[in-house]
Motif scaffolding. Structure first.
Motif, PDB file in Angstrom:
ATOM      1  N   ALA A 173      29.924  40.960 -37.980  1.00  0.00           N
ATOM      2  CA  ALA A 173      29.869  41.931 -39.075  1.00  0.00           C
ATOM      3  C   ALA A 173      28.462  42.013 -39.654  1.00  0.00           C
ATOM      4  O   ALA A 173      27.918  43.112 -39.856  1.00  0.00           O
ATOM      5  CB  ALA A 173      30.874  41.550 -40.164  1.00  0.00           C
ATOM      6  N   ALA A 174      27.854  40.864 -39.924  1.00  0.00           N
ATOM      7  CA  ALA A 174      26.498  40.849 -40.483  1.00  0.00           C
ATOM      8  C   ALA A 174      25.496  41.448 -39.494  1.00  0.00           C
ATOM      9  O   ALA A 174      24.630  42.247 -39.873  1.00  0.00           O
ATOM     10  CB  ALA A 174      26.098  39.421 -40.846  1.00  0.00           C
ATOM     11  N   PHE A 175      25.632  41.084 -38.238  1.00  0.00           N
ATOM     12  CA  PHE A 175      24.731  41.615 -37.214  1.00  0.00           C
ATOM     13  C   PHE A 175      24.909  43.124 -37.068  1.00  0.00           C
ATOM     14  O   PHE A 175      23.930  43.868 -36.945  1.00  0.00           O
ATOM     15  CB  PHE A 175      25.005  40.919 -35.883  1.00  0.00           C
ATOM     16  CG  PHE A 175      24.114  41.377 -34.762  1.00  0.00           C
ATOM     17  CD1 PHE A 175      22.771  41.030 -34.738  1.00  0.00           C
ATOM     18  CD2 PHE A 175      24.620  42.146 -33.721  1.00  0.00           C
ATOM     19  CE1 PHE A 175      21.940  41.445 -33.695  1.00  0.00           C
ATOM     20  CE2 PHE A 175      23.803  42.564 -32.676  1.00  0.00           C
ATOM     21  CZ  PHE A 175      22.460  42.214 -32.664  1.00  0.00           C
ATOM     22  N   GLY A 176      26.151  43.575 -37.114  1.00  0.00           N
ATOM     23  CA  GLY A 176      26.418  45.006 -36.996  1.00  0.00           C
ATOM     24  C   GLY A 176      25.799  45.811 -38.120  1.00  0.00           C
ATOM     25  O   GLY A 176      25.341  46.942 -37.918  1.00  0.00           O
ATOM     26  N   VAL A 177      25.751  45.224 -39.312  1.00  0.00           N
ATOM     27  CA  VAL A 177      25.139  45.894 -40.460  1.00  0.00           C
ATOM     28  C   VAL A 177      23.615  45.899 -40.351  1.00  0.00           C
ATOM     29  O   VAL A 177      22.961  46.898 -40.671  1.00  0.00           O
ATOM     30  CB  VAL A 177      25.588  45.207 -41.771  1.00  0.00           C
ATOM     31  CG1 VAL A 177      24.731  45.654 -42.943  1.00  0.00           C
ATOM     32  CG2 VAL A 177      27.054  45.517 -42.050  1.00  0.00           C
ATOM     33  N   LEU A 178      23.049  44.792 -39.883  1.00  0.00           N
ATOM     34  CA  LEU A 178      21.588  44.653 -39.856  1.00  0.00           C
ATOM     35  C   LEU A 178      20.941  45.266 -38.619  1.00  0.00           C
ATOM     36  O   LEU A 178      19.767  45.641 -38.656  1.00  0.00           O
ATOM     37  CB  LEU A 178      21.206  43.176 -39.953  1.00  0.00           C
ATOM     38  CG  LEU A 178      21.553  42.487 -41.274  1.00  0.00           C
ATOM     39  CD1 LEU A 178      21.231  41.002 -41.193  1.00  0.00           C
ATOM     40  CD2 LEU A 178      20.809  43.129 -42.443  1.00  0.00           C
ATOM     41  N   ARG A 179      21.669  45.368 -37.531  1.00  0.00           N
ATOM     42  CA  ARG A 179      21.063  45.857 -36.289  1.00  0.00           C
ATOM     43  C   ARG A 179      20.427  47.242 -36.422  1.00  0.00           C
ATOM     44  O   ARG A 179      19.326  47.455 -35.899  1.00  0.00           O
ATOM     45  CB  ARG A 179      22.091  45.841 -35.150  1.00  0.00           C
ATOM     46  CG  ARG A 179      21.489  46.269 -33.817  1.00  0.00           C
ATOM     47  CD  ARG A 179      22.329  45.861 -32.624  1.00  0.00           C
ATOM     48  NE  ARG A 179      23.635  46.485 -32.615  1.00  0.00           N
ATOM     49  CZ  ARG A 179      24.471  46.428 -31.570  1.00  0.00           C
ATOM     50  NH1 ARG A 179      24.121  45.755 -30.480  1.00  0.00           N
ATOM     51  NH2 ARG A 179      25.645  47.004 -31.622  1.00  0.00           N
ATOM     52  N   PRO A 180      21.060  48.201 -37.125  1.00  0.00           N
ATOM     53  CA  PRO A 180      20.431  49.528 -37.218  1.00  0.00           C
ATOM     54  C   PRO A 180      19.092  49.538 -37.956  1.00  0.00           C
ATOM     55  O   PRO A 180      18.292  50.459 -37.764  1.00  0.00           O
ATOM     56  CB  PRO A 180      21.473  50.363 -37.977  1.00  0.00           C
ATOM     57  CG  PRO A 180      22.767  49.660 -37.737  1.00  0.00           C
ATOM     58  CD  PRO A 180      22.415  48.207 -37.697  1.00  0.00           C
ATOM     59  N   ILE A 181      18.841  48.536 -38.806  1.00  0.00           N
ATOM     60  CA  ILE A 181      17.585  48.550 -39.567  1.00  0.00           C
ATOM     61  C   ILE A 181      16.538  47.602 -38.989  1.00  0.00           C
ATOM     62  O   ILE A 181      15.404  47.583 -39.464  1.00  0.00           O
ATOM     63  CB  ILE A 181      17.819  48.193 -41.052  1.00  0.00           C
ATOM     64  CG1 ILE A 181      18.013  46.675 -41.230  1.00  0.00           C
ATOM     65  CG2 ILE A 181      18.976  48.973 -41.642  1.00  0.00           C
ATOM     66  CD1 ILE A 181      17.811  46.190 -42.649  1.00  0.00           C
ATOM     67  N   ARG A 182      16.907  46.829 -37.962  1.00  0.00           N
ATOM     68  CA  ARG A 182      16.017  45.759 -37.497  1.00  0.00           C
ATOM     69  C   ARG A 182      14.606  46.243 -37.198  1.00  0.00           C
ATOM     70  O   ARG A 182      13.628  45.566 -37.540  1.00  0.00           O
ATOM     71  CB  ARG A 182      16.619  45.079 -36.258  1.00  0.00           C
ATOM     72  CG  ARG A 182      15.674  44.101 -35.545  1.00  0.00           C
ATOM     73  CD  ARG A 182      15.244  42.959 -36.449  1.00  0.00           C
ATOM     74  NE  ARG A 182      14.286  42.080 -35.790  1.00  0.00           N
ATOM     75  CZ  ARG A 182      12.964  42.227 -35.844  1.00  0.00           C
ATOM     76  NH1 ARG A 182      12.417  43.242 -36.518  1.00  0.00           N
ATOM     77  NH2 ARG A 182      12.171  41.375 -35.224  1.00  0.00           N
ATOM     78  N   TYR A 183      14.470  47.400 -36.564  1.00  0.00           N
ATOM     79  CA  TYR A 183      13.137  47.853 -36.172  1.00  0.00           C
ATOM     80  C   TYR A 183      12.625  48.995 -37.043  1.00  0.00           C
ATOM     81  O   TYR A 183      11.638  49.647 -36.710  1.00  0.00           O
ATOM     82  CB  TYR A 183      13.125  48.207 -34.682  1.00  0.00           C
ATOM     83  CG  TYR A 183      13.399  46.974 -33.849  1.00  0.00           C
ATOM     84  CD1 TYR A 183      12.411  45.998 -33.690  1.00  0.00           C
ATOM     85  CD2 TYR A 183      14.656  46.740 -33.305  1.00  0.00           C
ATOM     86  CE1 TYR A 183      12.663  44.831 -32.976  1.00  0.00           C
ATOM     87  CE2 TYR A 183      14.916  45.576 -32.583  1.00  0.00           C
ATOM     88  CZ  TYR A 183      13.917  44.629 -32.421  1.00  0.00           C
ATOM     89  OH  TYR A 183      14.165  43.462 -31.727  1.00  0.00           O
ATOM     90  N   LEU A 184      13.306  49.223 -38.173  1.00  0.00           N
ATOM     91  CA  LEU A 184      12.737  50.060 -39.227  1.00  0.00           C
ATOM     92  C   LEU A 184      11.816  49.175 -40.063  1.00  0.00           C
ATOM     93  O   LEU A 184      11.824  47.955 -39.937  1.00  0.00           O
ATOM     94  CB  LEU A 184      13.845  50.646 -40.102  1.00  0.00           C
ATOM     95  CG  LEU A 184      14.862  51.568 -39.417  1.00  0.00           C
ATOM     96  CD1 LEU A 184      15.914  52.020 -40.422  1.00  0.00           C
ATOM     97  CD2 LEU A 184      14.187  52.766 -38.770  1.00  0.00           C
ATOM     98  N   GLN A 185      11.041  49.785 -40.944  1.00  0.00           N
ATOM     99  CA  GLN A 185      10.104  48.998 -41.742  1.00  0.00           C
ATOM    100  C   GLN A 185      10.821  47.946 -42.578  1.00  0.00           C
ATOM    101  O   GLN A 185      10.353  46.812 -42.714  1.00  0.00           O
ATOM    102  CB  GLN A 185       9.278  49.913 -42.654  1.00  0.00           C
ATOM    103  CG  GLN A 185       8.144  49.190 -43.373  1.00  0.00           C
ATOM    104  CD  GLN A 185       7.181  48.533 -42.396  1.00  0.00           C
ATOM    105  OE1 GLN A 185       6.668  49.188 -41.488  1.00  0.00           O
ATOM    106  NE2 GLN A 185       6.937  47.237 -42.563  1.00  0.00           N
ATOM    107  N   SER A 186      11.974  48.316 -43.127  1.00  0.00           N
ATOM    108  CA  SER A 186      12.718  47.363 -43.955  1.00  0.00           C
ATOM    109  C   SER A 186      13.171  46.160 -43.140  1.00  0.00           C
ATOM    110  O   SER A 186      13.103  45.013 -43.607  1.00  0.00           O
ATOM    111  CB  SER A 186      13.930  48.053 -44.597  1.00  0.00           C
ATOM    112  OG  SER A 186      14.716  48.699 -43.608  1.00  0.00           O
ATOM    113  N   GLY A 187      13.616  46.401 -41.912  1.00  0.00           N
ATOM    114  CA  GLY A 187      14.053  45.298 -41.065  1.00  0.00           C
ATOM    115  C   GLY A 187      12.904  44.412 -40.626  1.00  0.00           C
ATOM    116  O   GLY A 187      13.035  43.184 -40.557  1.00  0.00           O
TER     117      GLY A 187
END
Length: 216
Positions: A169-183
């Motif tokens: 669940a945590a990975f699924g939430v964070l994966r879309p932002i990982r390579y954005l500036q915030s991630g």
């Protein structure tokens, strides 16, 4: 992330965030919506619970720790993302650029999705920041990442030697932002990067079906 981890093939339909024409047939107007054998499943947590039961009908869906942290993902982690990925106009454009490029949209729709969508979400993010009492967007993201890392308590995953449903669940939430500036900022300024890399390795390559290979 759950589908990829279990190597379950799936097709992705990007939804136009302005018109939502792709889900006009549904009374439920949020994503994700998963269609399985003609049945429409909604809400990420409910989808995972149903699929987990189908995969392992004799197993308990979750334990106390797993339940606690899945709830934390739903009730806290997800709410710090929008104020971060739409924190500035440039970050909002960065986020919507992906949607515009990967959705099956016309040129006009792509332009509208990127610029009108980014502008709208920039202001929505400000409202969400106030709603969830966030004073510093990045600080809230870093705090959440560090909270998760501390919960691991030295383990590779919350599930121990392999990911459990809270990890997914945590990975699924964070994966879309990982390579954005915030991630990128999150990984640079917290200790979550090692866990994230282990999750990438464990989940593996997406089991998404390429559009050209999909058969109706």
């Amino acid at each position: 992330a759950f589908l990829d981890y279990h190597d379950i093939p799936y097709k992705v339909v990007e939804v136009n965030p302005l018109s939502k024409k792709e889900i006009k047939w549904s009374e439920y107007k949020k994503v994700p919506i998963l269609t399985v054998d003609g049945e429409h499943l909604v809400d990420s947590t409910d989808i995972i619970n149903i699929l987990q039961h189908r995969i392992s009908p004799d197993d308990e869906v979750t334990n106390e720790e797993e339940t606690k942290w899945r709830k934390w993902v739903d009730e806290h982690l997800v709410h710090v993302l929008s104020p971060n990925i739409y924190r500035t106009t440039s970050e909002a454009l960065e986020s919507f650029d992906y949607i515009a490029k990967h959705g099956n949209f016309s040129y006009t729709e792509r332009f509208a999705v990127k610029y009108a969508g980014a502008a709208a979400m920039y202001f929505v993010a400000k409202k969400l920041k106030k709603k969830y009492n966030i004073t510093d967007e990045r600080a809230s993201l870093y705090d959440a990442a560090n909270t998760w890392t501390e919960a691991l308590n030295g383990r590779n995953f919350l599930g121990g030697s392999k990911p459990n449903l809270a990890d997914l669940a945590a990975f699924g939430v964070l994966r879309p932002i990982r390579y954005l500036q915030s991630g990128k900022d999150m990984v640079e300024h917290t200790q979550i990067g090692e866990w994230y890399q282990r999750m990438e390795d464990a989940v593996g390559e997406p089991s998404r079906i390429p559009e050209g290979q999909y058969q109706e």
